[in-house]
Write a protein that holds these residues in place. Structure first.
Motif, PDB file in Angstrom:
ATOM      1  N   LEU A  89       0.836  -1.201   0.000  1.00 37.56           N
ATOM      2  CA  LEU A  89       0.000   0.000   0.000  1.00 37.56           C
ATOM      3  C   LEU A  89       0.868   1.246   0.000  1.00 37.56           C
ATOM      4  CD1 LEU A  89      -2.786  -0.950   2.607  1.00 37.56           C
ATOM      5  CD2 LEU A  89      -2.759  -1.346   0.129  1.00 37.56           C
ATOM      6  N   ILE A  90       0.422   2.245  -0.728  1.00 36.94           N
ATOM      7  CA  ILE A  90       1.054   3.565  -0.755  1.00 36.94           C
ATOM      8  C   ILE A  90       0.098   4.538  -0.070  1.00 36.94           C
ATOM      9  CG2 ILE A  90       2.092   5.364  -2.164  1.00 36.94           C
ATOM     10  CD1 ILE A  90       3.517   2.683  -2.349  1.00 36.94           C
ATOM     11  N   TRP A  91       0.574   5.160   1.013  1.00 40.21           N
ATOM     12  CA  TRP A  91      -0.207   6.116   1.789  1.00 40.21           C
ATOM     13  C   TRP A  91       0.269   7.524   1.461  1.00 40.21           C
ATOM     14  CZ3 TRP A  91      -3.744   3.987   5.440  1.00 40.21           C
ATOM     15  CH2 TRP A  91      -3.609   2.613   5.655  1.00 40.21           C
ATOM     16  N   LYS A  92      -0.700   8.458   1.456  1.00 35.25           N
ATOM     17  CA  LYS A  92      -0.385   9.866   1.176  1.00 35.25           C
ATOM     18  C   LYS A  92      -0.869  10.736   2.321  1.00 35.25           C
ATOM     19  CE  LYS A  92      -0.876  13.548  -2.294  1.00 35.25           C
ATOM     20  NZ  LYS A  92       0.570  13.822  -2.356  1.00 35.25           N
ATOM     21  N   LEU A  93      -0.053  11.732   2.665  1.00 33.91           N
ATOM     22  CA  LEU A  93      -0.377  12.635   3.763  1.00 33.91           C
ATOM     23  C   LEU A  93      -1.293  13.746   3.268  1.00 33.91           C
ATOM     24  CD1 LEU A  93       0.091  13.560   6.725  1.00 33.91           C
ATOM     25  CD2 LEU A  93       2.096  14.823   5.892  1.00 33.91           C
ATOM     26  N   HIS A  94      -2.398  13.930   3.987  1.00 31.84           N
ATOM     27  CA  HIS A  94      -3.360  14.987   3.657  1.00 31.84           C
ATOM     28  C   HIS A  94      -3.499  15.920   4.859  1.00 31.84           C
ATOM     29  CE1 HIS A  94      -4.869  13.152  -0.109  1.00 31.84           C
ATOM     30  NE2 HIS A  94      -4.617  11.993   0.520  1.00 31.84           N
ATOM     31  N   SER A  95      -3.520  17.228   4.541  1.00 30.12           N
ATOM     32  CA  SER A  95      -3.692  18.233   5.594  1.00 30.12           C
ATOM     33  C   SER A  95      -5.131  18.738   5.565  1.00 30.12           C
ATOM     34  CB  SER A  95      -2.724  19.398   5.385  1.00 30.12           C
ATOM     35  OG  SER A  95      -1.391  18.953   5.478  1.00 30.12           O
ATOM     36  N   THR A  96      -5.791  18.694   6.690  1.00 27.50           N
ATOM     37  CA  THR A  96      -7.163  19.154   6.828  1.00 27.50           C
ATOM     38  C   THR A  96      -7.251  20.109   8.004  1.00 27.50           C
ATOM     39  OG1 THR A  96      -7.744  17.285   8.259  1.00 27.50           O
ATOM     40  CG2 THR A  96      -8.039  16.985   5.871  1.00 27.50           C
ATOM     41  N   ASP A  97      -8.438  20.648   8.197  1.00 29.39           N
ATOM     42  CA  ASP A  97      -8.638  21.559   9.326  1.00 29.39           C
ATOM     43  C   ASP A  97      -8.486  20.838  10.659  1.00 29.39           C
ATOM     44  OD1 ASP A  97      -9.105  23.505   7.475  1.00 29.39           O
ATOM     45  OD2 ASP A  97     -11.297  23.269   7.537  1.00 29.39           O
ATOM     46  N   ALA A  98      -8.828  19.547  10.673  1.00 30.14           N
ATOM     47  CA  ALA A  98      -8.726  18.773  11.908  1.00 30.14           C
ATOM     48  C   ALA A  98      -7.306  18.316  12.174  1.00 30.14           C
ATOM     49  CB  ALA A  98      -9.660  17.571  11.848  1.00 30.14           C
ATOM     50  N   GLY A  99      -6.459  18.415  11.163  1.00 28.07           N
ATOM     51  CA  GLY A  99      -5.081  17.978  11.339  1.00 28.07           C
ATOM     52  C   GLY A  99      -4.609  17.173  10.138  1.00 28.07           C
ATOM     53  N   GLN A 100      -3.542  16.479  10.289  1.00 26.67           N
ATOM     54  CA  GLN A 100      -2.975  15.681   9.206  1.00 26.67           C
ATOM     55  C   GLN A 100      -3.471  14.247   9.302  1.00 26.67           C
ATOM     56  OE1 GLN A 100       1.285  16.131   9.566  1.00 26.67           O
ATOM     57  NE2 GLN A 100       1.298  18.084   8.465  1.00 26.67           N
ATOM     58  N   THR A 101      -3.849  13.714   8.165  1.00 29.77           N
ATOM     59  CA  THR A 101      -4.313  12.335   8.091  1.00 29.77           C
ATOM     60  C   THR A 101      -3.632  11.634   6.918  1.00 29.77           C
ATOM     61  OG1 THR A 101      -6.196  12.961   6.682  1.00 29.77           O
ATOM     62  CG2 THR A 101      -6.573  12.901   9.078  1.00 29.77           C
ATOM     63  N   TRP A 102      -3.556  10.325   7.041  1.00 31.35           N
ATOM     64  CA  TRP A 102      -2.963   9.496   6.004  1.00 31.35           C
ATOM     65  C   TRP A 102      -4.062   8.659   5.340  1.00 31.35           C
ATOM     66  CZ3 TRP A 102       2.196   9.601   4.606  1.00 31.35           C
ATOM     67  CH2 TRP A 102       3.052  10.316   5.448  1.00 31.35           C
ATOM     68  N   LYS A 103      -4.040   8.690   4.013  1.00 28.50           N
ATOM     69  CA  LYS A 103      -5.019   7.929   3.247  1.00 28.50           C
ATOM     70  C   LYS A 103      -4.306   7.078   2.194  1.00 28.50           C
ATOM     71  CE  LYS A 103      -8.778  11.288   3.759  1.00 28.50           C
ATOM     72  NZ  LYS A 103      -9.771  12.126   3.039  1.00 28.50           N
ATOM     73  N   VAL A 104      -4.930   5.970   1.852  1.00 29.48           N
ATOM     74  CA  VAL A 104      -4.342   5.061   0.873  1.00 29.48           C
ATOM     75  C   VAL A 104      -4.419   5.706  -0.503  1.00 29.48           C
ATOM     76  CG1 VAL A 104      -4.513   2.814  -0.244  1.00 29.48           C
ATOM     77  CG2 VAL A 104      -4.924   3.028   2.220  1.00 29.48           C
ATOM     78  N   LEU A 105      -3.278   5.810  -1.145  1.00 24.94           N
ATOM     79  CA  LEU A 105      -3.208   6.378  -2.488  1.00 24.94           C
ATOM     80  C   LEU A 105      -3.299   5.301  -3.550  1.00 24.94           C
ATOM     81  CD1 LEU A 105      -2.666   8.866  -4.330  1.00 24.94           C
ATOM     82  CD2 LEU A 105      -0.216   8.365  -4.065  1.00 24.94           C
ATOM     83  N   LYS A 106      -2.544   4.232  -3.402  1.00 26.29           N
ATOM     84  CA  LYS A 106      -2.525   3.134  -4.366  1.00 26.29           C
ATOM     85  C   LYS A 106      -2.316   1.809  -3.642  1.00 26.29           C
ATOM     86  CE  LYS A 106      -0.897   5.494  -8.554  1.00 26.29           C
ATOM     87  NZ  LYS A 106      -1.024   6.859  -8.042  1.00 26.29           N
ATOM     88  N   THR A 107      -2.808   0.765  -4.287  1.00 28.71           N
ATOM     89  CA  THR A 107      -2.558  -0.603  -3.841  1.00 28.71           C
ATOM     90  C   THR A 107      -1.842  -1.331  -4.970  1.00 28.71           C
ATOM     91  OG1 THR A 107      -4.545  -0.601  -2.453  1.00 28.71           O
ATOM     92  CG2 THR A 107      -3.590  -2.737  -3.027  1.00 28.71           C
ATOM     93  N   LEU A 108      -0.635  -1.806  -4.665  1.00 30.18           N
ATOM     94  CA  LEU A 108       0.191  -2.472  -5.664  1.00 30.18           C
ATOM     95  C   LEU A 108       0.158  -3.975  -5.407  1.00 30.18           C
ATOM     96  CD1 LEU A 108       3.271  -0.045  -5.548  1.00 30.18           C
ATOM     97  CD2 LEU A 108       1.169   0.169  -6.886  1.00 30.18           C
ATOM     98  N   ARG A 109      -0.325  -4.704  -6.424  1.00 29.56           N
ATOM     99  CA  ARG A 109      -0.449  -6.158  -6.273  1.00 29.56           C
ATOM    100  C   ARG A 109       0.260  -6.853  -7.427  1.00 29.56           C
ATOM    101  NH1 ARG A 109      -5.789  -4.719  -4.447  1.00 29.56           N
ATOM    102  NH2 ARG A 109      -6.118  -5.406  -2.293  1.00 29.56           N
TER     103      ARG A 109
END
Length: 587
Positions: A89-109
């Motif tokens: 899995l590739i996770w990407k950092l996202h900045s929001t008003d609530a703070g920073q969160t990590w979301k899955v960007l890609k799944t490599l299989r």
């Protein structure tokens, strides 16, 4: 320096299999057998010995199996995680008003089995991963595709590393080989694509036991019985050398294996340049400190010709060694921190913290004081850039000491001393054997001489000296002159005298074996001469007795018979070499 094991619930007491520091903050990511990835904030604590660890958030509900490896990209915007079953899995950092969160960007299989290790390329556009399916895969992160599959290994691929200069990738497998791949890009439809080709297969090395002796080959790496799933190798941050764990080095054919870490020079990746022996456990992971330090100048016999110091950590199953490029001995050793094997290590971006994870479900943190490791090395801009690193490597071709076969020591000076010591030991052993041989030959010769002497003297207890022989002859002459009363008494007295003289000679020291042998030869020569004299005397006696037969009495005739019998028959238990005749000899 202070540190220890942080006693908190990291992953619900499940094994922690990997960890990594964010490249621009003190955020620590951990992954474990609870299928979860957690983020922690590490801050110094003045009142406590250990740093303060604060839980931030969790990246759960995506992985459905144990997470074996996690790594941040160089920019810190992406995070890659590899798990059992082949999920990447590739996770990407996202900045929001609530703070920073990590979301899955890609799944490599593309892997069919568990992923054990992965590494980002320097530009964060590619990833190399190693798996239980015996393959390495190079991924295009932006497209999420499999660019190239490297399937030359015959067993699990437990460690991978990407050259910071972008030219090489390396893999380490439980098939006891380390493979070095070089990038030879090819063009397709006018677009240049990466293409890694195997350049070196490192498996065995030659070790000459002694000078002018045949060299023997031995395996460099531990086999599949290594009690760990990980063999995490790493390139130095400047790309000058490659650090490879899981070494198993044998000094001789009959000696036990020594666990070691190998250092390969960028100038020659075909064989190790240096080996660092470890303790009684195998090495499972190595990691470099991201900060360069100024030279201290305390060691003139440093192994590396670098304008700065590089610090790296070597983790065995139960201990941690910290080295630098200016000394051969570790600058720190930590042991007894965990009840189970160590799985991964990581440095913070400012080199203040060093973290290590373990299968016992806990992590340990080591905190360094300001300038404890040294003062940071700086160029004109205050940082070491890739351009500066390349220029340094171009001006210093011999970054590491000249490459030679791996020896039982870590530097050439110690190697020469070991060879000299081996030569001295060989010479001493040869001299000792010669002395023993000479002493045995001398004792054997003495025994042979003794046996010859005993044979030459019959059953005699010892040999007479020349003076004693002359003395016995004078006594015999006197006794022969006085032999008119009773011949029997004279003979008995003579026997008593000889017995006493034989006892005296037996109690006296005989000297050297050579003198005794010479004396026995003299005695034999005298015996022969006396026999000739006696034979001539006997003839004269017979002629004289025939003329004066009427003058001889019956007693004298009997004595003559006894004397003649004594000449022909040797006295039992007495030396046969001396025959005394109590007959008057006319001068």
């Amino acid at each position: 320096m202070k540190g220890g094991t942080v006693q908190i619930s990291w992953h619900e007491s499940k094994p922690i299999l990997s960890l990594d520091f964010h490249p621009s903050s003190s955020t620590l990511a951990t992954a474990g057998a609870d299928f979860d990835i957690k983020l922690w904030s590490i801050k110094p604590s003045e009142s406590q010995k250990l740093p303060t660890v604060t839980y931030l958030n969790s990246l759960s509900s995506y992985h459905s199996s144990s997470v074996n490896v996690i790594r941040f990209s160089s920019s810190g915007e992406l995070l890659a995680s590899g798990a059992d079953g082949g999920d990447l899995l590739i996770w990407k950092l996202h900045s929001t008003d609530a703070g920073q969160t990590w979301k899955v960007l890609k799944t490599l299989r593309s892997h069919h089995k568990d992923i054990l290790d992965l590494q980002w390329s320097p530009d964060a556009n590619y990833i190399i991963s190693g798996s239980v399916d015996n393959c390495c895969i190079i991924w295009d992160v932006n497209k999420g595709t499999n660019l190239q599959t490297l399937d030359a290994h015959a067993h699990y691929v437990q460690g991978v590393a990407w050259d910071p200069l972008g030219k090489y990738v390396a893999s380490l497998s439980s098939d006891r080989t380390c493979r070095i791949y070089i990038n030879k890009p090819h063009k397709s439809k006018g677009i240049e694509k990466i293409n890694y080709v195997c350049q070196q297969v490192i498996s065995k090395a030659e070790q000459p036991l002694f000078k002018n002796s045949k060299s023997t080959k031995y395996h460099l790496f531990h086999d599949e019985t290594l009690p760990s799933f990980f063999r995490r190798l790493s390139w130095s941050p400047d790309g000058s050398f490659l650090l490879v764990p899981a070494g198993s080095y044998k000094i001789g054919t009959g000696s036990d294996a020594v666990y070691a870490t190998y250092i390969f020079s960028r100038n020659d990746l075909s064989r190790p340049a240096i080996q660092l022996p470890s303790a009684s456990k195998a090495v499972v992971a190595v990691r470099f400190c991201p900060i360069y330090f100024n030279l201290r100048g305390t060691n003139s016999d440093c192994l590396f010709k670098l304008p700065y110091r590089i610090i790296f950590a070597v983790a065995t199953l139960n201990s941690l060694f910290i080295y630098d490029t200016e000394s051969t001995l570790p600058i720190a050793v930590l042991a007894g921190l965990h009840y189970s094997s160590i799985t991964d290590i990581s440095w913070s971006p400012d080199a203040r913290y060093l973290a290590l994870s373990s299968q016992d479900g806990f992590c340990s943190l080591v905190e360094f004081e300001n300038d404890e490791l040294g003062t940071p090395f700086s160029l004109s801009d205050g940082k070491v850039s890739d351009k500066d690193i390349k220029s340094l490597l171009q001006t210093a071709n011999d970054t590491i000491v000249p490459i030679r076969n791996v020896g039982p020591v870590v530097d050439e000076n110690s190697k020469m001393q070991a060879e000299e010591g081996a030569d001295c030991m060989i010479i001493e052993s040869v001299n000792t054997g010669t002395d023993l041989l000479e002493s045995r030959e001398t004792s054997a010769q003495r025994k042979a001489d003794d046996s010859d002497m005993i044979k030459s003297t019959g059953s005699a207890q010892s040999a007479m000296t020349d003076s004693e022989t002359n003395e016995a002859e004078e006594k015999a002459d006197k006794m022969a002159a006085e032999a008119t009363v009773n011949v029997k008494e004279v003979v008995s007295d003579c026997r008593k005298k000889k017995a006493e003289e034989g006892d005296d000679v037996a109690t006296q020291p005989t000297g050297s074996v050579e003198e005794a042998d010479l004396g026995s030869r003299k005695i034999e020569a005298e015996d022969k001469a006396e026999k000739q004299v006696l034979s001539s005397e006997e003839k004269e006696e017979k002629s004289q007795s025939s003329l004066d037969g009427k003058k001889s009495g019956p007693n004298e005739e009997t004595a003559g018979k006894q004397i003649s019998s004594s000449k022909s028959t040797p006295i039992p238990n007495k030396p046969a070499r001396k025959r005394i005749t109590p007959i008057a000899i006319d001068p």
